[in-house]
Scaffold this active site. Structure first.
Site, short mmCIF file in Angstrom:
data_model
loop_
_atom_site.label_atom_id
_atom_site.label_comp_id
_atom_site.label_asym_id
_atom_site.label_seq_id
_atom_site.Cartn_x
_atom_site.Cartn_y
_atom_site.Cartn_z
N GLY A 25 -36.73 29.89 26.01
CA GLY A 25 -36.28 28.51 25.89
C GLY A 25 -34.79 28.57 26.28
N SER A 26 -34.16 27.88 25.58
CA SER A 26 -32.47 27.82 25.97
C SER A 26 -31.73 29.20 25.98
CB SER A 26 -31.67 26.77 24.88
OG SER A 26 -30.29 26.95 25.06
N HIS A 107 -29.92 34.89 15.76
CA HIS A 107 -29.62 34.36 14.43
C HIS A 107 -30.19 35.03 13.40
CE1 HIS A 107 -28.49 31.16 11.80
NE2 HIS A 107 -29.83 30.62 11.75
N GLU A 194 -23.23 23.86 11.34
CA GLU A 194 -24.21 22.96 11.85
C GLU A 194 -24.35 21.81 10.80
OE1 GLU A 194 -27.21 26.31 14.00
OE2 GLU A 194 -27.54 25.22 11.94
N GLU A 230 -16.02 8.91 24.08
CA GLU A 230 -14.66 9.36 24.44
C GLU A 230 -14.50 10.63 23.35
OE1 GLU A 230 -11.56 6.97 24.41
OE2 GLU A 230 -12.61 5.31 25.32
N SER A 251 -1.82 9.98 23.00
CA SER A 251 -0.63 9.00 22.68
C SER A 251 0.07 9.27 21.36
CB SER A 251 -0.85 7.63 22.80
OG SER A 251 -1.47 7.36 21.85
#
Length: 338
Positions: A25-26, A107, A194, A230, A251
């Site tokens: 997988g990933s 993990h 998480e 955003e 800003s």
């Protein structure tokens, strides 16, 4: 805190080892391909019926069934979902461990919560990249790497730390820096991050913001842009230089509004709830809940996934993302691990 880099890691302890990466997988595709391209003898362990079997073979990797891979290997990296590791360990990994083998994880969940209890005559280590697998792969191709954690649970051979560092080097981690921790600390901090911030806290903050704006009559498209789209710009600034980098870049209006209003949203009550979440992780009650959830067939997770898919934020988001050609191109690249 000790940070290890390229010149402090050597391939000597691993270059003659046979390495099995369980899962494609990933993380699995990144570890196996990066190690192979670093000159290691690697195979991928999968079920014969796995959809990833042909993907791994087409990527130029040797593929074996899980039990055969474990019999063959000296080093076994378990990159399967947490909830499946114990079953696979009991049936196919454990019975094929030999004295002097190394059992590796990315993990610490199953080791820390005693779901998997390896024999005392093997090394047990962790190499945990602090990024998704597609970035482990992409940065390696670019000649870089992502930061990694390593941990040593059992050092039967006396070389466990050297082997963990060699693995981290092989996937590119020592170019970015490798920090040593423990299975306990990695597991508990990872779960806490998480749940309270990364996957839990941020998602609910986004949904609540979207709901407040749309319930007040604002167009959902504007609400999506302000509360979801955003956010990446802000997170990128955090990533580059922390909170101060973000405040410097936005800003003065945004900086002042954020600093004065943020604490009204994320109040001391949220912090107290975070403490409760951490306690549930530390005392094992979350692990017990998650294990029982899997044993029951994931009824709560299935219900929550359905609710998430049907949330108006996701409905309008899917429509807007479909209009953004640059996102479609990016998704296609990441799908093949580029």
């Amino acid at each position: 805190m000790k940070v290890y880099y390229d010149n402090e890691a050597s391939y000597d302890v691993i270059q003659n080892k046979k390495i099995a990466v369980l899962g494609f997988g990933s993380q699995g595709h990144a570890h196996s391909l990066n190690l192979k391209e670093s000159g290691m003898n690697v195979c991928v362990g999968l079920r014969k019926t796995s959809e990833s079997w042909d993907k791994a073979k087409n990527a130029g990797l040797e593929v074996k069934e899980v039990a055969d891979a474990c019999k063959w290997a000296d080093v076994i990296m378990v990159l399967l979902p947490d909830q499946h590791q114990k079953k696979v360990y009991d049936a196919e990994i454990g019975p094929n461990l030999k004295e002097g083998d190394t059992l590796a994880f990315a993990h610490g969940f199953n080791i820390h919560y005693n779901q998997i209890v390896p024999p005392s005559n093997v090394d047990v280590i962790m190499i945990a990249p602090k990024s998704p697998g597609h970035l482990v792969r992409r940065t390696y191709i670019q000649g870089n790497g992502v930061p990694c954690l390593i941990a040593i649970q059992q050092d039967h051979s006396g070389n466990a730390r050297d082997l963990a560092l060699a693995w981290a080097k092989g996937i590119g981690g020592t170019k970015a820096g490798v920090i040593e921790t423990t299975f306990k600390d990695e597991t508990e901090t990872d779960l806490f991050g998480e749940q309270s911030v990364l996957c839990g806290g941020s998602a609910d903050l986004i949904k609540n913001g979207f709901e407040v704006l749309t319930e007040a009559g604002y167009p959902p498209e504007l609400a999506y842009f302000e509360c979801m789209h955003e956010l990446k710009l802000i997170v990128d600034l955090y990533y580059e230089g922390g909170l101060n980098r973000m405040n410097y870049s936005v800003s003065d209006t945004a900086e002042y509004g954020g600093m004065t209003r943020g604490p009204r949203v994320v109040t001391s009550a949220a912090k107290e709830e975070m403490k409760k979440i951490l306690k549930e992780i530390q005392d094992g009650s979350f692990a017990k809940e998650w294990i029982e959830e899997n044993e029951k067939g994931l009824p709560n997770l299935s219900r929550l996934r359905k609710a998430n898919r049907e949330h108006p934020l996701e409905v309008v988001g899917e429509k807007l993302r479909g209009m953004m050609s640059f996102l479609l191109k990016k998704d296609k690249k990441e799908e093949v691990g580029v």
